[in-house]
Every structure is written in structure tokens, then in C-alpha cells.
Design a protein around this motif. Structure first.
Motif, PDB file in Angstrom:
ATOM      1  N   ASP A 254      69.134  63.882  49.837  1.00  8.95           N
ATOM      2  CA  ASP A 254      70.825  64.849  50.032  1.00  8.95           C
ATOM      3  C   ASP A 254      71.220  63.805  50.952  1.00  8.95           C
ATOM      4  OD1 ASP A 254      70.083  66.190  48.228  1.00  8.95           O
ATOM      5  OD2 ASP A 254      70.179  67.918  49.717  1.00  8.95           O
ATOM      6  N   SER A 255      69.947  62.958  51.984  1.00  9.12           N
ATOM      7  CA  SER A 255      70.698  62.466  53.084  1.00  9.12           C
ATOM      8  C   SER A 255      70.404  61.148  53.035  1.00  9.12           C
ATOM      9  CB  SER A 255      71.134  63.406  54.125  1.00  9.12           C
ATOM     10  OG  SER A 255      71.324  64.709  54.256  1.00  9.12           O
ATOM     11  N   THR A 256      68.577  60.871  53.498  1.00  6.80           N
ATOM     12  CA  THR A 256      68.645  59.930  53.854  1.00  6.80           C
ATOM     13  C   THR A 256      68.708  59.036  53.243  1.00  6.80           C
ATOM     14  OG1 THR A 256      67.291  61.035  55.097  1.00  6.80           O
ATOM     15  CG2 THR A 256      66.391  58.794  55.010  1.00  6.80           C
ATOM     16  N   LYS A 257      68.338  58.720  52.063  1.00  2.79           N
ATOM     17  CA  LYS A 257      68.578  57.816  51.039  1.00  2.79           C
ATOM     18  C   LYS A 257      70.393  56.948  51.103  1.00  2.79           C
ATOM     19  CE  LYS A 257      64.571  58.025  47.918  1.00  2.79           C
ATOM     20  NZ  LYS A 257      65.093  58.495  46.451  1.00  2.79           N
ATOM     21  N   LYS A 258      71.482  57.674  51.230  1.00  2.65           N
ATOM     22  CA  LYS A 258      72.545  57.208  50.997  1.00  2.65           C
ATOM     23  C   LYS A 258      73.001  56.663  52.399  1.00  2.65           C
ATOM     24  CE  LYS A 258      76.269  57.367  49.811  1.00  2.65           C
ATOM     25  NZ  LYS A 258      77.054  56.685  48.495  1.00  2.65           N
ATOM     26  N   LEU A 259      72.616  56.865  52.947  1.00  2.00           N
ATOM     27  CA  LEU A 259      72.717  56.601  54.454  1.00  2.00           C
ATOM     28  C   LEU A 259      71.672  55.320  54.716  1.00  2.00           C
ATOM     29  CD1 LEU A 259      72.052  60.285  57.336  1.00  2.00           C
ATOM     30  CD2 LEU A 259      74.213  58.811  57.107  1.00  2.00           C
ATOM     31  N   GLN A 260      70.480  55.163  54.391  1.00  2.00           N
ATOM     32  CA  GLN A 260      70.252  53.948  54.630  1.00  2.00           C
ATOM     33  C   GLN A 260      71.392  52.914  54.116  1.00  2.00           C
ATOM     34  OE1 GLN A 260      67.674  53.951  56.853  1.00  2.00           O
ATOM     35  NE2 GLN A 260      67.986  51.232  55.816  1.00  2.00           N
ATOM     36  N   THR A 261      71.496  53.281  52.726  1.00  2.00           N
ATOM     37  CA  THR A 261      72.437  52.358  51.845  1.00  2.00           C
ATOM     38  C   THR A 261      73.468  52.111  52.759  1.00  2.00           C
ATOM     39  OG1 THR A 261      72.005  53.174  50.152  1.00  2.00           O
ATOM     40  CG2 THR A 261      73.564  52.045  49.756  1.00  2.00           C
ATOM     41  N   ILE A 262      74.564  52.878  53.829  1.00  2.38           N
ATOM     42  CA  ILE A 262      75.560  52.919  53.784  1.00  2.38           C
ATOM     43  C   ILE A 262      75.278  52.246  55.495  1.00  2.38           C
ATOM     44  CG2 ILE A 262      76.780  54.005  55.362  1.00  2.38           C
ATOM     45  CD1 ILE A 262      76.911  56.626  53.488  1.00  2.38           C
ATOM     46  N   ASN A 263      73.469  52.343  56.321  1.00  2.00           N
ATOM     47  CA  ASN A 263      73.424  51.204  56.419  1.00  2.00           C
ATOM     48  C   ASN A 263      73.857  50.129  57.099  1.00  2.00           C
ATOM     49  OD1 ASN A 263      73.134  51.834  59.753  1.00  2.00           O
ATOM     50  ND2 ASN A 263      71.042  50.983  59.487  1.00  2.00           N
ATOM     51  N   GLN A 264      72.707  49.815  55.463  1.00  2.00           N
ATOM     52  CA  GLN A 264      71.779  48.672  55.750  1.00  2.00           C
ATOM     53  C   GLN A 264      73.494  47.150  54.695  1.00  2.00           C
ATOM     54  OE1 GLN A 264      69.803  48.279  51.315  1.00  2.00           O
ATOM     55  NE2 GLN A 264      69.156  46.423  52.242  1.00  2.00           N
ATOM     56  N   ALA A 265      74.483  48.263  54.168  1.00  2.00           N
ATOM     57  CA  ALA A 265      75.702  47.256  54.045  1.00  2.00           C
ATOM     58  C   ALA A 265      76.332  47.013  54.870  1.00  2.00           C
ATOM     59  CB  ALA A 265      76.423  48.769  53.036  1.00  2.00           C
ATOM     60  N   TYR A 266      76.211  48.028  56.665  1.00  2.00           N
ATOM     61  CA  TYR A 266      76.920  47.981  57.712  1.00  2.00           C
ATOM     62  C   TYR A 266      76.610  46.925  58.000  1.00  2.00           C
ATOM     63  CZ  TYR A 266      79.205  48.491  62.252  1.00  2.00           C
ATOM     64  OH  TYR A 266      79.546  48.358  63.267  1.00  2.00           O
ATOM     65  N   GLN A 267      75.519  46.772  58.154  1.00  2.00           N
ATOM     66  CA  GLN A 267      74.225  45.625  59.172  1.00  2.00           C
ATOM     67  C   GLN A 267      74.719  44.028  58.576  1.00  2.00           C
ATOM     68  OE1 GLN A 267      73.218  45.691  61.959  1.00  2.00           O
ATOM     69  NE2 GLN A 267      73.453  47.974  61.803  1.00  2.00           N
ATOM     70  N   ILE A 268      75.048  43.846  56.848  1.00  2.00           N
ATOM     71  CA  ILE A 268      75.388  42.802  56.346  1.00  2.00           C
ATOM     72  C   ILE A 268      76.742  42.863  56.614  1.00  2.00           C
ATOM     73  CG2 ILE A 268      75.891  41.788  54.098  1.00  2.00           C
ATOM     74  CD1 ILE A 268      73.469  43.523  53.002  1.00  2.00           C
ATOM     75  N   ILE A 269      77.597  43.086  56.237  1.00  2.00           N
ATOM     76  CA  ILE A 269      78.930  42.872  56.841  1.00  2.00           C
ATOM     77  C   ILE A 269      79.190  42.627  58.462  1.00  2.00           C
ATOM     78  CG2 ILE A 269      81.228  44.485  57.238  1.00  2.00           C
ATOM     79  CD1 ILE A 269      80.297  45.717  54.863  1.00  2.00           C
ATOM     80  N   LYS A 270      78.450  42.943  59.243  1.00  2.00           N
ATOM     81  CA  LYS A 270      78.686  43.019  60.739  1.00  2.00           C
ATOM     82  C   LYS A 270      77.559  41.533  60.679  1.00  2.00           C
ATOM     83  CE  LYS A 270      75.834  45.407  63.344  1.00  2.00           C
ATOM     84  NZ  LYS A 270      75.220  46.157  64.494  1.00  2.00           N
ATOM     85  N   GLU A 271      77.375  40.695  60.670  1.00  2.00           N
ATOM     86  CA  GLU A 271      76.401  39.511  60.414  1.00  2.00           C
ATOM     87  C   GLU A 271      77.195  38.969  59.895  1.00  2.00           C
ATOM     88  OE1 GLU A 271      72.062  40.131  59.180  1.00  2.00           O
ATOM     89  OE2 GLU A 271      71.468  42.005  60.020  1.00  2.00           O
ATOM     90  N   HIS A 272      78.027  39.241  58.763  1.00  2.00           N
ATOM     91  CA  HIS A 272      78.862  38.239  57.743  1.00  2.00           C
ATOM     92  C   HIS A 272      80.385  37.466  58.748  1.00  2.00           C
ATOM     93  CE1 HIS A 272      81.284  36.044  54.570  1.00  2.00           C
ATOM     94  NE2 HIS A 272      82.126  36.957  54.882  1.00  2.00           N
ATOM     95  N   LYS A 273      80.276  38.716  59.428  1.00  2.00           N
ATOM     96  CA  LYS A 273      82.017  38.822  60.424  1.00  2.00           C
ATOM     97  C   LYS A 273      81.630  37.896  61.533  1.00  2.00           C
ATOM     98  CE  LYS A 273      85.258  41.459  58.069  1.00  2.00           C
ATOM     99  NZ  LYS A 273      86.411  40.747  57.979  1.00  2.00           N
ATOM    100  N   LYS A 274      80.218  38.350  62.238  1.00  2.00           N
ATOM    101  CA  LYS A 274      79.624  37.550  63.021  1.00  2.00           C
ATOM    102  C   LYS A 274      79.114  36.247  63.097  1.00  2.00           C
ATOM    103  CE  LYS A 274      76.316  37.980  67.250  1.00  2.00           C
ATOM    104  NZ  LYS A 274      74.714  38.749  67.511  1.00  2.00           N
ATOM    105  N   ALA A 275      78.753  36.243  62.019  1.00  2.00           N
ATOM    106  CA  ALA A 275      77.999  34.758  61.330  1.00  2.00           C
ATOM    107  C   ALA A 275      79.805  33.396  61.377  1.00  2.00           C
ATOM    108  CB  ALA A 275      77.784  34.531  60.884  1.00  2.00           C
ATOM    109  N   ALA A 276      81.147  34.195  60.568  1.00  2.00           N
ATOM    110  CA  ALA A 276      82.313  33.839  60.797  1.00  2.00           C
ATOM    111  C   ALA A 276      83.339  33.254  61.829  1.00  2.00           C
ATOM    112  CB  ALA A 276      82.621  34.446  59.537  1.00  2.00           C
ATOM    113  N   SER A 277      82.758  34.577  62.663  1.00  2.00           N
ATOM    114  CA  SER A 277      83.648  34.221  63.907  1.00  2.00           C
ATOM    115  C   SER A 277      82.550  33.201  64.684  1.00  2.00           C
ATOM    116  CB  SER A 277      82.950  35.768  64.505  1.00  2.00           C
ATOM    117  OG  SER A 277      83.328  35.245  66.102  1.00  2.00           O
ATOM    118  N   THR A 278      81.606  33.084  64.616  1.00  2.23           N
ATOM    119  CA  THR A 278      80.951  31.925  65.343  1.00  2.23           C
ATOM    120  C   THR A 278      81.177  30.533  64.826  1.00  2.23           C
ATOM    121  OG1 THR A 278      78.942  33.345  65.698  1.00  2.23           O
ATOM    122  CG2 THR A 278      78.535  30.897  66.304  1.00  2.23           C
ATOM    123  N   ALA A 279      81.027  30.731  63.025  1.00  3.30           N
ATOM    124  CA  ALA A 279      81.856  29.436  63.034  1.00  3.30           C
ATOM    125  C   ALA A 279      83.182  28.873  63.292  1.00  3.30           C
ATOM    126  CB  ALA A 279      81.799  29.671  61.299  1.00  3.30           C
TER     127      ALA A 279
END
Length: 280
Positions: A254-279
Motif C-alpha cells: 500500500d505504501s512503499t512502492k508509491k513512496l519510492q516512485t515519489i522519492n525517485q521523481a523528487y530526486q530527479i527534479i531536484k538534481e535537474h533544478k540544481k544542474a540548471a542553477s549551476t549552469a
């Protein structure tokens, strides 16, 4: 024959009078002089001794010794075991502490959540008891509650795997907890294998656009807004250690798979935003 019957009646009458006198005048009863026996008798005649000791504790001590306080302390032990805590782990633990504070407020029928939260965070930050001691205390409080014990082990696995892997120190703590709680080997292996299979299988990397869709945000949104949305989603899907949504629900399903998907999505966006800010 009549004389024998009369003697019997007299003896019974005397015995009844003596017994009544014994009950009504306890000071006439023979005293036990043995100090050890006195101590044992005193202990026996005070069945509420433990309750009296508990009632004399401070609120902080009562919470620390309660089932909820022990859960928080065990979460702390697990979080500190490998020396690193990912963002999802922090969110899950904070949400659990919030839930526990709500439950304690309901129990006491008093609105003192801020004070209770402060105590729970103090327990989390400064517990110095061993895993063995904490788990044995929890076992004492949950006698006959096997499903509650199994749910705790499942929750600890969910937390340990929040960063996508189970560290050696985390594994040892969970194995110890399961052993002290007398979790059936078959039940434990079923849980362990389910988590292991899910997290060791190769996961397809989400695209950036899929990540935004998963969180329900857009690329134009600020990182502050995205982080707030992420936290709300974690709060919505975090494992329910307090069982108020149904004891039979499986954290894994009920929870773990959904949470992992949410966490993975957040990490991807955070890394993208960080890379864009550095550029820039």
C-alpha cells in the motif's frame, strides 16, 4: 449417641466462634518473624506497586516507557545505524512522530501536542538505551499482539529501504528486533524477501517529464513549491505504523512502492533544478 452428637455440635460452635474472632481481630493472629517472609508478604499484598511507580514518573518518562516512546527510540536507533539519513527517511520518521503525538493527545484528552512533540523529538535525538533493551520493553508491552510486532518489523524494513538499499547495520538491527519480538522465521522471510526483490530488481529510470507528472508539478514551479508538494505526498502515503487505517494493510503493497516512485521523481527534479542553477 445423643451425647456424641451434642459434643460434636459444641466443638463446631467453638470453632466457628474462634474463626470469627480470628477474622475480626487481625492483631491476634500469629506474626511471621522471618524478615525475608515479611518482604515476600509485603510484595504479595501490594499488587498495584508497578502502577504506583508508573504514576510517579514524569510525563517525559511515561512517554519514553510507553509503546509509542519505544517505537520512536527504535526508529532513532535504525536511523543512526549507518550514519546517513536520506530525505525520504526523515519525512517518514517526522510524519510518524506527528501521528504518535496525535495519538497521545487523544489518549490524554488534552491538547498539548507541542509539548508531546518536544518530548518525542528529545527521545529520538537522545535515546541511549540498547536495541535489545528497547525491544524487550516493547515485547513486554505487546504480549499477545503478534500482528503489532510484525507490523513494526515491516515498518522498520520500509524505513531502512527508503534510500533504495538495506545497509549491514540496518539489517543487523532489524534481525535483532525480529528475534527479540519472537517473529516467526517464515513471516520474517516473507517480508524480507518481498522488500529485497522489489529493491534489487532493475528499475526503469523515470524521465524528467514523468517525474513532474508523478509529483503533480510543472517545470515552472519553484523548488520550494515542489519540495512542499513532495512532503505532502509523503505524508499522504507514508506507512501507517499506528494501524488506524486498518491493521491488515500491507506497508509493502500500500505504501512503499508509491513512496519510492515519489522519492525517485523528487530526486530527479531536484538534481535537474540544481544542474540548471549551476549552469546559469
Amino acid at each position: 449417641m445423643e451425647i456424641l452428637l451434642l459434643v460434636t455440635i459444641v466443638i463446631i460452635a467453638i470453632a466457628m466462634i474462634n474463626f470469627r474472632d480470628y477474622l475480626n481481630h487481625p492483631q491476634k493472629r500469629p506474626q511471621i518473624n522471618n524478615k525475608e517472609k515479611d518482604s515476600e508478604l509485603s510484595e504479595y499484598q501490594n499488587p498495584y506497586k508497578n502502577q504506583e511507580q508508573i504514576s510517579s514518573l514524569s510525563r517525559e518518562e511515561k512517554i519514553a516507557k510507553s509503546e509509542y516512546g519505544l517505537i520512536v527510540a527504535l526508529l532513532s536507533k535504525l536511523a543512526q545505524s549507518d550514519g546517513k539519513v536520506c530525505e525520504l527517511e526523515l519525512e517518514l520518521m517526522e510524519n510518524t512522530i506527528q501521528d504518535i503525538a496525535d495519538a497521545l493527545c487523544l489518549q490524554s484528552a488534552m491538547n498539548q501536542k507541542d509539548e508531546i512533540l518536544e518530548i518525542l523529538h528529545k527521545i529520538f535525538d537522545s535515546t541511549n538505551e540498547s536495541v535489545e533493551s528497547l525491544t524487550q520493553s516493547y515485547a513486554t508491552l505487546t504480549k499477545g499482539q503478534y500482528k503489532s510486532r510484525l507490523k513494526l518489523v515491516e515498518y522498520l524494513l520500509a524505513l531502512a529501504y527508503a534510500d533504495g538499499e538495506l545497509g549491514n547495520e540496518e539489517r543487523e538491527i532489524i534481525l535483532d528486533v525480529a528475534a527479540y519480538l519472537e517473529i516467526n522465521n517464515e513471516d520474517f522471510n516473507t517480508l524480507y524477501d518481498a522488500f529485497e526483490e522489489f529493491y534489487t530488481q532493475k528499475q526503469a529510470d523515470s524521465t524528467l517529464q514523468e517525474a513532474y507528472t508523478t509529483l503533480g508539478v510543472s517545470e515552472e514551479d519553484s523548488m520550494e513549491h515542489i519540495k512542499k508538494t513532495y512532503k505532502n505526498l509523503v505524508r499522504q502515503f507514508h506507512p501507517d505504523i499506528l494501524y488506524h487505517k486498518g491493521l491488515e494493510q500491507s506497508i509493502m503493497e500500500d505504501s512503499t512502492k508509491k513512496l519510492q516512485t515519489i522519492n525517485q521523481a523528487y530526486q530527479i527534479i531536484k538534481e535537474h533544478k540544481k544542474a540548471a542553477s549551476t549552469a546559469e
